[in-house]
Design a protein around this motif. Structure first.
Motif, PDB file in Angstrom:
ATOM      1  N   SER A  14       0.810  -1.206   0.000  1.00  0.00           N
ATOM      2  CA  SER A  14       0.000   0.000   0.000  1.00  0.00           C
ATOM      3  C   SER A  14       0.847   1.261   0.000  1.00  0.00           C
ATOM      4  O   SER A  14       0.323   2.360  -0.021  1.00  0.00           O
ATOM      5  CB  SER A  14      -0.924   0.013   1.216  1.00  0.00           C
ATOM      6  OG  SER A  14      -0.163  -0.011   2.404  1.00  0.00           O
ATOM      7  N   HIS A  15       2.152   1.115   0.039  1.00  0.00           N
ATOM      8  CA  HIS A  15       3.013   2.290  -0.058  1.00  0.00           C
ATOM      9  C   HIS A  15       4.049   2.082  -1.145  1.00  0.00           C
ATOM     10  O   HIS A  15       4.246   0.973  -1.616  1.00  0.00           O
ATOM     11  CB  HIS A  15       3.661   2.635   1.276  1.00  0.00           C
ATOM     12  CG  HIS A  15       4.670   1.623   1.746  1.00  0.00           C
ATOM     13  ND1 HIS A  15       5.915   1.502   1.186  1.00  0.00           N
ATOM     14  CD2 HIS A  15       4.611   0.702   2.727  1.00  0.00           C
ATOM     15  CE1 HIS A  15       6.563   0.551   1.809  1.00  0.00           C
ATOM     16  NE2 HIS A  15       5.815   0.043   2.736  1.00  0.00           N
ATOM     17  N   ILE A  16       4.711   3.155  -1.510  1.00  0.00           N
ATOM     18  CA  ILE A  16       5.564   3.119  -2.695  1.00  0.00           C
ATOM     19  C   ILE A  16       6.937   2.528  -2.423  1.00  0.00           C
ATOM     20  O   ILE A  16       7.668   2.217  -3.343  1.00  0.00           O
ATOM     21  CB  ILE A  16       5.745   4.539  -3.280  1.00  0.00           C
ATOM     22  CG1 ILE A  16       6.424   5.452  -2.262  1.00  0.00           C
ATOM     23  CG2 ILE A  16       4.401   5.112  -3.711  1.00  0.00           C
ATOM     24  CD1 ILE A  16       6.796   6.811  -2.847  1.00  0.00           C
ATOM     25  N   ILE A  63      12.050   0.774  12.041  1.00  0.00           N
ATOM     26  CA  ILE A  63      10.786   0.592  11.344  1.00  0.00           C
ATOM     27  C   ILE A  63      10.832   1.296   9.999  1.00  0.00           C
ATOM     28  O   ILE A  63      11.621   2.222   9.779  1.00  0.00           O
ATOM     29  CB  ILE A  63       9.593   1.106  12.163  1.00  0.00           C
ATOM     30  CG1 ILE A  63       9.726   2.601  12.446  1.00  0.00           C
ATOM     31  CG2 ILE A  63       9.448   0.313  13.461  1.00  0.00           C
ATOM     32  CD1 ILE A  63       8.502   3.208  13.108  1.00  0.00           C
ATOM     33  N   CYS A  64       9.964   0.850   9.092  1.00  0.00           N
ATOM     34  CA  CYS A  64       9.865   1.453   7.765  1.00  0.00           C
ATOM     35  C   CYS A  64       9.292   2.863   7.869  1.00  0.00           C
ATOM     36  O   CYS A  64       8.269   3.062   8.524  1.00  0.00           O
ATOM     37  CB  CYS A  64       8.963   0.578   6.905  1.00  0.00           C
ATOM     38  SG  CYS A  64       8.545   1.317   5.319  1.00  0.00           S
ATOM     39  N   PRO A  65       9.914   3.845   7.235  1.00  0.00           N
ATOM     40  CA  PRO A  65       9.407   5.223   7.287  1.00  0.00           C
ATOM     41  C   PRO A  65       8.038   5.362   6.626  1.00  0.00           C
ATOM     42  O   PRO A  65       7.299   6.294   6.927  1.00  0.00           O
ATOM     43  CB  PRO A  65      10.457   6.024   6.512  1.00  0.00           C
ATOM     44  CG  PRO A  65      11.661   5.159   6.476  1.00  0.00           C
ATOM     45  CD  PRO A  65      11.171   3.746   6.499  1.00  0.00           C
ATOM     46  N   SER A  66       7.714   4.457   5.721  1.00  0.00           N
ATOM     47  CA  SER A  66       6.456   4.574   4.986  1.00  0.00           C
ATOM     48  C   SER A  66       5.285   3.896   5.684  1.00  0.00           C
ATOM     49  O   SER A  66       4.191   4.428   5.728  1.00  0.00           O
ATOM     50  CB  SER A  66       6.616   3.973   3.592  1.00  0.00           C
ATOM     51  OG  SER A  66       7.543   4.731   2.842  1.00  0.00           O
ATOM     52  N   CYS A  67       5.512   2.721   6.238  1.00  0.00           N
ATOM     53  CA  CYS A  67       4.387   1.966   6.794  1.00  0.00           C
ATOM     54  C   CYS A  67       4.567   1.609   8.264  1.00  0.00           C
ATOM     55  O   CYS A  67       3.689   0.972   8.841  1.00  0.00           O
ATOM     56  CB  CYS A  67       4.139   0.710   5.967  1.00  0.00           C
ATOM     57  SG  CYS A  67       5.479  -0.473   5.998  1.00  0.00           S
ATOM     58  N   ASN A  68       5.703   1.992   8.843  1.00  0.00           N
ATOM     59  CA  ASN A  68       5.937   1.794  10.275  1.00  0.00           C
ATOM     60  C   ASN A  68       5.994   0.334  10.701  1.00  0.00           C
ATOM     61  O   ASN A  68       5.851   0.031  11.878  1.00  0.00           O
ATOM     62  CB  ASN A  68       4.882   2.527  11.115  1.00  0.00           C
ATOM     63  CG  ASN A  68       5.007   4.029  10.996  1.00  0.00           C
ATOM     64  OD1 ASN A  68       6.087   4.533  10.703  1.00  0.00           O
ATOM     65  ND2 ASN A  68       3.934   4.738  11.211  1.00  0.00           N
ATOM     66  N   GLN A 110      15.072  -4.355   4.677  1.00  0.00           N
ATOM     67  CA  GLN A 110      13.898  -4.989   4.094  1.00  0.00           C
ATOM     68  C   GLN A 110      12.835  -5.132   5.175  1.00  0.00           C
ATOM     69  O   GLN A 110      13.156  -5.235   6.351  1.00  0.00           O
ATOM     70  CB  GLN A 110      14.231  -6.376   3.530  1.00  0.00           C
ATOM     71  CG  GLN A 110      14.962  -6.338   2.207  1.00  0.00           C
ATOM     72  CD  GLN A 110      15.137  -7.741   1.629  1.00  0.00           C
ATOM     73  OE1 GLN A 110      14.757  -8.733   2.228  1.00  0.00           O
ATOM     74  NE2 GLN A 110      15.730  -7.801   0.441  1.00  0.00           N
ATOM     75  N   HIS A 111      11.574  -5.178   4.732  1.00  0.00           N
ATOM     76  CA  HIS A 111      10.492  -5.376   5.690  1.00  0.00           C
ATOM     77  C   HIS A 111      10.631  -6.735   6.366  1.00  0.00           C
ATOM     78  O   HIS A 111      10.977  -7.719   5.729  1.00  0.00           O
ATOM     79  CB  HIS A 111       9.147  -5.300   4.994  1.00  0.00           C
ATOM     80  CG  HIS A 111       8.820  -3.947   4.482  1.00  0.00           C
ATOM     81  ND1 HIS A 111       9.126  -3.545   3.212  1.00  0.00           N
ATOM     82  CD2 HIS A 111       8.221  -2.888   5.092  1.00  0.00           C
ATOM     83  CE1 HIS A 111       8.720  -2.298   3.046  1.00  0.00           C
ATOM     84  NE2 HIS A 111       8.172  -1.864   4.163  1.00  0.00           N
ATOM     85  N   TYR A 112      10.313  -6.760   7.653  1.00  0.00           N
ATOM     86  CA  TYR A 112      10.242  -8.018   8.378  1.00  0.00           C
ATOM     87  C   TYR A 112       8.834  -8.577   8.247  1.00  0.00           C
ATOM     88  O   TYR A 112       7.871  -7.910   8.591  1.00  0.00           O
ATOM     89  CB  TYR A 112      10.580  -7.787   9.841  1.00  0.00           C
ATOM     90  CG  TYR A 112      10.409  -9.005  10.702  1.00  0.00           C
ATOM     91  CD1 TYR A 112      11.225 -10.114  10.502  1.00  0.00           C
ATOM     92  CD2 TYR A 112       9.464  -9.041  11.705  1.00  0.00           C
ATOM     93  CE1 TYR A 112      11.087 -11.243  11.284  1.00  0.00           C
ATOM     94  CE2 TYR A 112       9.316 -10.171  12.498  1.00  0.00           C
ATOM     95  CZ  TYR A 112      10.127 -11.263  12.289  1.00  0.00           C
ATOM     96  OH  TYR A 112       9.979 -12.381  13.067  1.00  0.00           O
TER      97      TYR A 112
HETATM   98 ZN   LIG Z   1       7.141  -0.157   4.552  1.00  0.00          ZN
END
Ligand SMILES: [Zn+2]
Length: 61
Positions: free
Chosen positions: A4-6, A35-40, A58-60
């Motif tokens: 849902s994010h870029i 954490i991811c800056p876009s989706c936390n 990378q996302h966990y």
């Molecule tokens: Zn993210």
């Protein structure tokens, strides 16, 4: 879940305790506590010194 994010690809900056940090400035793996800056969502740092060309988060999941 994360589409849902870029910023779904590898990235080299993440958030730690509310601050932007570079992948080389944190602990390796999930221990980076970032954490991811876009989706936390939690991210894993890949900054193994033996693999200097591929440092990234990378996302966990
Ligand atoms: Zn993210």
């Amino acid at each position: 879940m994360i589409d849902s994010h870029i910023n779904t690809n590898d990235f080299i900056y993440a958030l730690k305790e509310g601050k932007i940090v570079h992948v080389d400035s944190v602990a390796n793996g999930l221990a980076c506590d970032c954490i991811c800056p876009s989706c936390n969502l939690p991210v894993i740092a890949y900054n193994n010194p033996k693999n200097k060309n591929a440092h990234h988060f990378q996302h966990y999941s």
